[in-house]
Write a protein that holds these residues in place. Structure first.
Motif, PDB file in Angstrom:
ATOM      1  N   PRO A   1      -4.209   1.493  -4.098  1.00  0.00           N
ATOM      2  CA  PRO A   1      -3.284   1.212  -2.995  1.00  0.00           C
ATOM      3  C   PRO A   1      -3.787   0.165  -2.010  1.00  0.00           C
ATOM      4  O   PRO A   1      -2.990  -0.567  -1.437  1.00  0.00           O
ATOM      5  CB  PRO A   1      -3.118   2.563  -2.302  1.00  0.00           C
ATOM      6  CG  PRO A   1      -3.513   3.569  -3.309  1.00  0.00           C
ATOM      7  CD  PRO A   1      -4.565   2.900  -4.162  1.00  0.00           C
TER       8      PRO A   1
ATOM      9  N   GLN B   1       3.049   9.489  -5.753  1.00  0.00           N
ATOM     10  CA  GLN B   1       3.700  10.765  -5.438  1.00  0.00           C
ATOM     11  C   GLN B   1       4.892  11.016  -6.366  1.00  0.00           C
ATOM     12  O   GLN B   1       5.076  12.127  -6.872  1.00  0.00           O
ATOM     13  CB  GLN B   1       4.138  10.790  -3.973  1.00  0.00           C
ATOM     14  CG  GLN B   1       2.975  10.843  -3.016  1.00  0.00           C
ATOM     15  CD  GLN B   1       3.381  10.663  -1.558  1.00  0.00           C
ATOM     16  OE1 GLN B   1       4.396  10.062  -1.243  1.00  0.00           O
ATOM     17  NE2 GLN B   1       2.550  11.186  -0.670  1.00  0.00           N
TER      18      GLN B   1
ATOM     19  N   ILE C   1       1.457   4.238  -2.887  1.00  0.00           N
ATOM     20  CA  ILE C   1       1.245   5.656  -2.579  1.00  0.00           C
ATOM     21  C   ILE C   1       2.509   6.453  -2.920  1.00  0.00           C
ATOM     22  O   ILE C   1       2.439   7.527  -3.526  1.00  0.00           O
ATOM     23  CB  ILE C   1       0.830   5.847  -1.104  1.00  0.00           C
ATOM     24  CG1 ILE C   1      -0.589   5.300  -0.901  1.00  0.00           C
ATOM     25  CG2 ILE C   1       0.917   7.313  -0.694  1.00  0.00           C
ATOM     26  CD1 ILE C   1      -1.027   5.217   0.547  1.00  0.00           C
ATOM     27  N   ASN C   2       3.679   5.905  -2.569  1.00  0.00           N
ATOM     28  CA  ASN C   2       4.939   6.572  -2.913  1.00  0.00           C
ATOM     29  C   ASN C   2       5.139   6.641  -4.419  1.00  0.00           C
ATOM     30  O   ASN C   2       5.652   7.642  -4.937  1.00  0.00           O
ATOM     31  CB  ASN C   2       6.122   5.859  -2.247  1.00  0.00           C
ATOM     32  CG  ASN C   2       6.198   6.128  -0.768  1.00  0.00           C
ATOM     33  OD1 ASN C   2       5.730   7.150  -0.281  1.00  0.00           O
ATOM     34  ND2 ASN C   2       6.755   5.193  -0.023  1.00  0.00           N
TER      35      ASN C   2
ATOM     36  N   ARG D   1       0.834  -1.206   0.000  1.00  0.00           N
ATOM     37  CA  ARG D   1       0.000   0.000   0.000  1.00  0.00           C
ATOM     38  C   ARG D   1       0.867   1.254   0.000  1.00  0.00           C
ATOM     39  O   ARG D   1       0.691   2.154  -0.815  1.00  0.00           O
ATOM     40  CB  ARG D   1      -0.917  -0.022   1.223  1.00  0.00           C
ATOM     41  CG  ARG D   1      -1.773   1.200   1.391  1.00  0.00           C
ATOM     42  CD  ARG D   1      -2.570   1.107   2.716  1.00  0.00           C
ATOM     43  NE  ARG D   1      -3.478   2.189   2.871  1.00  0.00           N
ATOM     44  CZ  ARG D   1      -3.159   3.395   3.336  1.00  0.00           C
ATOM     45  NH1 ARG D   1      -1.925   3.652   3.713  1.00  0.00           N
ATOM     46  NH2 ARG D   1      -4.057   4.343   3.429  1.00  0.00           N
ATOM     47  N   GLU D   2       1.819   1.296   0.916  1.00  0.00           N
ATOM     48  CA  GLU D   2       2.690   2.472   1.035  1.00  0.00           C
ATOM     49  C   GLU D   2       3.571   2.636  -0.200  1.00  0.00           C
ATOM     50  O   GLU D   2       3.829   3.758  -0.639  1.00  0.00           O
ATOM     51  CB  GLU D   2       3.543   2.377   2.300  1.00  0.00           C
ATOM     52  CG  GLU D   2       2.733   2.441   3.582  1.00  0.00           C
ATOM     53  CD  GLU D   2       1.903   3.713   3.707  1.00  0.00           C
ATOM     54  OE1 GLU D   2       2.428   4.808   3.433  1.00  0.00           O
ATOM     55  OE2 GLU D   2       0.716   3.601   4.058  1.00  0.00           O
TER      56      GLU D   2
END
Length: 131
Positions: A68, A43, A39-40, A35-36
């Motif tokens: 995510p 970005q 998200i990264n 998930r993280e």
């Protein structure tokens, strides 16, 4: 070119046209790394667009779909219980209906007990769609 036809008569096509990439993280809510990472990635892609030639080419020529978390209920349970020393390490692994979504997809080799969950159904439909 038509690759296959579903029982409903809908064609599955491949070839000319927009190329798509679909990335899914967080099937188990207590496994936050996927998930993280997604998200990264979002970005990074947003920041690097128009400044990095490769990222710009990718975003200009591909439809990139990023989900995510397939299991937001499980993620919320895992985050909520993170400080509870009595909770099990599996808190958040299952969805809000206590089903392990990773084991909820149809399997051609093994019968899966239980009803297909809404999250699983949505992913299966999304996977075969052109959206």
């Amino acid at each position: 070119a038509v690759v296959s036809t579903q029982s409903t008569g809908r064609s599955i096509k491949m070839g000319k046209g927009t190329q798509r990439i679909k990335l899914i993280g967080g099937i188990h809510g207590n496994e936050a790394v996927g998930r993280e990472s997604l998200i990264n990635l979002v970005q990074y892609l947003c920041t690097a667009y128009k400044t990095d030639d490769l990222v710009t080419k990718l975003l200009d020529n591909l439809d990139i779909h990023i989900l995510p978390s397939m299991n937001p209920d499980g993620f919320a349970a895992a985050v909520y219980d993170v400080d509870d020393k009595t909770s099990q390490k599996t808190t958040g692994r299952r969805n809000g209906a206590s089903v392990d979504l990773n084991r909820n997809f149809p399997d051609q080799f093994q019968d899966r007990a239980g009803e297909i969950q809404p999250e699983t159904n949505a992913i299966m439909n999304w996977t075969i769609s052109n959206n």
